[in-house]
Design an enzyme around this catalytic site. Structure first.
Site, PDB file in Angstrom:
ATOM      1  N   THR A 210       0.816  -1.251  -0.049  1.00  0.00           N
ATOM      2  CA  THR A 210       0.019   0.047   0.051  1.00  0.00           C
ATOM      3  C   THR A 210       0.893   1.252  -0.046  1.00  0.00           C
ATOM      4  OG1 THR A 210      -1.826  -1.070   1.266  1.00  0.00           O
ATOM      5  CG2 THR A 210      -1.997   1.235   1.101  1.00  0.00           C
ATOM      6  N   ARG A 238     -13.333  -9.320  -1.568  1.00  0.00           N
ATOM      7  CA  ARG A 238     -12.585  -8.697  -0.601  1.00  0.00           C
ATOM      8  C   ARG A 238     -12.254  -6.987  -0.901  1.00  0.00           C
ATOM      9  NH1 ARG A 238      -7.506  -6.186   1.084  1.00  0.00           N
ATOM     10  NH2 ARG A 238      -7.159  -6.742   3.154  1.00  0.00           N
ATOM     11  N   VAL A 239     -12.520  -6.151   0.123  1.00  0.00           N
ATOM     12  CA  VAL A 239     -11.936  -4.972   0.140  1.00  0.00           C
ATOM     13  C   VAL A 239     -11.211  -4.813   1.295  1.00  0.00           C
ATOM     14  CG1 VAL A 239     -12.715  -2.408   0.176  1.00  0.00           C
ATOM     15  CG2 VAL A 239     -13.836  -3.890  -1.251  1.00  0.00           C
ATOM     16  N   GLY A 240     -10.114  -4.050   1.301  1.00  0.00           N
ATOM     17  CA  GLY A 240      -9.278  -3.683   2.364  1.00  0.00           C
ATOM     18  C   GLY A 240      -9.498  -2.322   3.144  1.00  0.00           C
ATOM     19  N   ASP A 241      -8.437  -1.852   3.661  1.00  0.00           N
ATOM     20  CA  ASP A 241      -8.582  -0.736   4.546  1.00  0.00           C
ATOM     21  C   ASP A 241      -8.295   0.533   3.530  1.00  0.00           C
ATOM     22  OD1 ASP A 241      -5.967  -1.345   4.002  1.00  0.00           O
ATOM     23  OD2 ASP A 241      -5.246  -0.460   5.677  1.00  0.00           O
ATOM     24  N   THR A 261      -0.628   1.503   6.381  1.00  0.00           N
ATOM     25  CA  THR A 261      -0.193   0.403   5.432  1.00  0.00           C
ATOM     26  C   THR A 261      -0.374  -0.753   6.601  1.00  0.00           C
ATOM     27  OG1 THR A 261       1.288  -0.733   4.263  1.00  0.00           O
ATOM     28  CG2 THR A 261       1.976   0.623   5.919  1.00  0.00           C
ATOM     29  N   GLY A 262      -0.668  -2.025   5.898  1.00  0.00           N
ATOM     30  CA  GLY A 262      -0.799  -3.301   6.719  1.00  0.00           C
ATOM     31  C   GLY A 262      -1.994  -3.993   6.573  1.00  0.00           C
ATOM     32  N   ASP A 263      -2.408  -4.826   7.652  1.00  0.00           N
ATOM     33  CA  ASP A 263      -3.304  -5.812   7.526  1.00  0.00           C
ATOM     34  C   ASP A 263      -4.691  -5.067   7.588  1.00  0.00           C
ATOM     35  OD1 ASP A 263      -4.999  -7.817   7.730  1.00  0.00           O
ATOM     36  OD2 ASP A 263      -3.907  -9.074   9.127  1.00  0.00           O
ATOM     37  N   GLY A 264      -5.070  -4.964   6.153  1.00  0.00           N
ATOM     38  CA  GLY A 264      -6.177  -4.088   6.000  1.00  0.00           C
ATOM     39  C   GLY A 264      -7.648  -4.765   6.710  1.00  0.00           C
TER      40      GLY A 264
HETATM   41  N1  GLY Z   1      -3.521  -2.734   3.552  1.00  0.00           N
HETATM   42  C1  GLY Z   1      -3.857  -3.152   2.116  1.00  0.00           C
HETATM   43  C2  GLY Z   1      -5.049  -4.254   2.371  1.00  0.00           C
HETATM   44  O1  GLY Z   1      -4.949  -4.668   3.358  1.00  0.00           O
HETATM   45  O2  GLY Z   1      -5.715  -4.195   1.590  1.00  0.00           O
END
Ligand code: GLY
Length: 352
Positions: A210, A238-241, A261-264
């Protein structure tokens, strides 16, 4: 007696994250990650320096688009993070810190320029977020080209993943057993505890992911934005952050901005960038604001990979991270090159 909750003491390593990063002056650009992501910092900064007509929003679009074109680390733009069906889809958001207007696309299919489509949502609709095939339709109506986002590399990665019995993946409470088998899957009765759901983690530890950027024009006007191709082997849809206001990024020109950034899947539950900017508003320094936002996530998810970069409206900046060593890039004032700051992870220590 088993305590209902585990208390965590969160200890920052004695590093440069605690030092004050004062502003080099305006204009100013800051974004998640160093390495290939510094081309985005340079592009946004030079655009602001070289043209009086380039706005903070323009700079964020230019910077994020640079990473989309360069496929920064395979985590931004086309040809990265294939989903279970081997398709690359894109998430992006852009926000104006003066009007607080934002535009975003999620699960964008077959269009490369996600940040530009997000900006078209901001400028040409009264909405904030368009998704999937209908976001693609909107993009095409607005002059964007429809094209395949797969590359030989992304197709190869997906084939290798399928050859590994689709390991690892994001499925749970389904049959066949997702820890050994590919789908199609069917749901199992939910006989697992709520905690088992809560602690589910990203099955493939991410590397960089990201681009999230904040730009400050020499006038003081601010903008922020995010672009990503999400998580590898995600469940289609799936949609992230990234496209979520306050999660991927956030800006209030009266206060400051933030990029994450990271585990969205987890981060979007905490809106860390909204939290960080509100922390600035309440008087915290950028580093304190970022650390508080990361700690809120660590208390519930001690293994989360996250990086949060925060800048106040003057350009003073700081960051915090967990689960990995994070880097961020910035360039401002009369700097003749982009600087990269290394941010060691905060750690969570059990207090039983
Ligand atoms: N940070 C990117 C995602 O998890 O989609």
């Amino acid at each position: 007696m088993v305590r209902e909750s585990i208390l965590l003491a969160l200890v920052a390593l004695p590093t440069s994250t605690l030092s004050l990063h004062t502003s080099p002056g305006l204009p100013f650009v800051i974004n998640t990650w160093g390495g290939p992501f510094t081309a985005a910092t340079d592009a946004a900064y030079l655009a602001l320096i070289n043209s009086a007509t380039v706005s903070a929003l323009d700079a964020v679009e230019i910077g994020c688009a640079t990473c989309e074109r360069n496929q920064c680390d395979g985590t931004v733009g086309f040809g990265g993070s294939p989903d279970e069906s081997c398709e690359t889809t894109l998430d992006a958001m852009i926000m104006d810190g003066t009007t607080m207007k934002s535009g975003a696309v999620a699960g964008l299919r077959r269009v490369k320029h996600a940040i530009a489509v997000a900006r078209a949502v901001l400028h040409h609709t009264r909405h904030s977020l368009l998704v999937g095939d209908l976001a693609t339709q909107f993009a095409v109506e607005n002059g964007f080209v429809e094209e395949n986002l797969s590359t030989e590399e992304s197709k190869g990665r997906c084939e290798e993943w399928r050859a590994r019995n689709c390991q690892a993946n994001y499925r749970m409470n389904v049959e066949p057993d997702p820890s050994t088998s590919c789908g199609p899957y069917k749901p199992l009765p939910l006989d697992q505890s709520a905690l088992a759901w809560a602690v589910a983690q990203n099955p493939e530890p991410p590397s960089h992911d990201t681009i999230s950027m904040v730009a400050i024009h020499s006038s003081g006007a601010m903008a922020a934005g995010t672009s990503t191709n999400g998580a590898s082997f995600k469940v289609p849809g799936r949609v992230g952050d990234g496209p979520i206001v306050g999660s991927g990024s956030y800006v209030d020109g009266d206060v400051g901005g933030c990029g994450a950034t990271g585990d969205g899947d987890i981060m979007m539950r905490f809106l860390p960038c909204y939290q960080a900017v509100e922390n600035l508003r309440r008087g915290m320094s950028p580093t304190e604001a970022a650390e508080d936002a990361v700690r809120r996530m660590l208390r519930k998810y001690p293994d989360i990979s996250s990086g949060v970069v925060v800048v106040n409206k003057k350009g003073d900046h700081g960051a915090a991270a967990s689960g990995w060593t994070f880097t961020y890039a910035y360039r401002g004032g009369e700097m003749n090159a982009t600087a990269v700051v290394t941010v060691p992870p905060l750690t969570a220590k059990d207090e039983l």
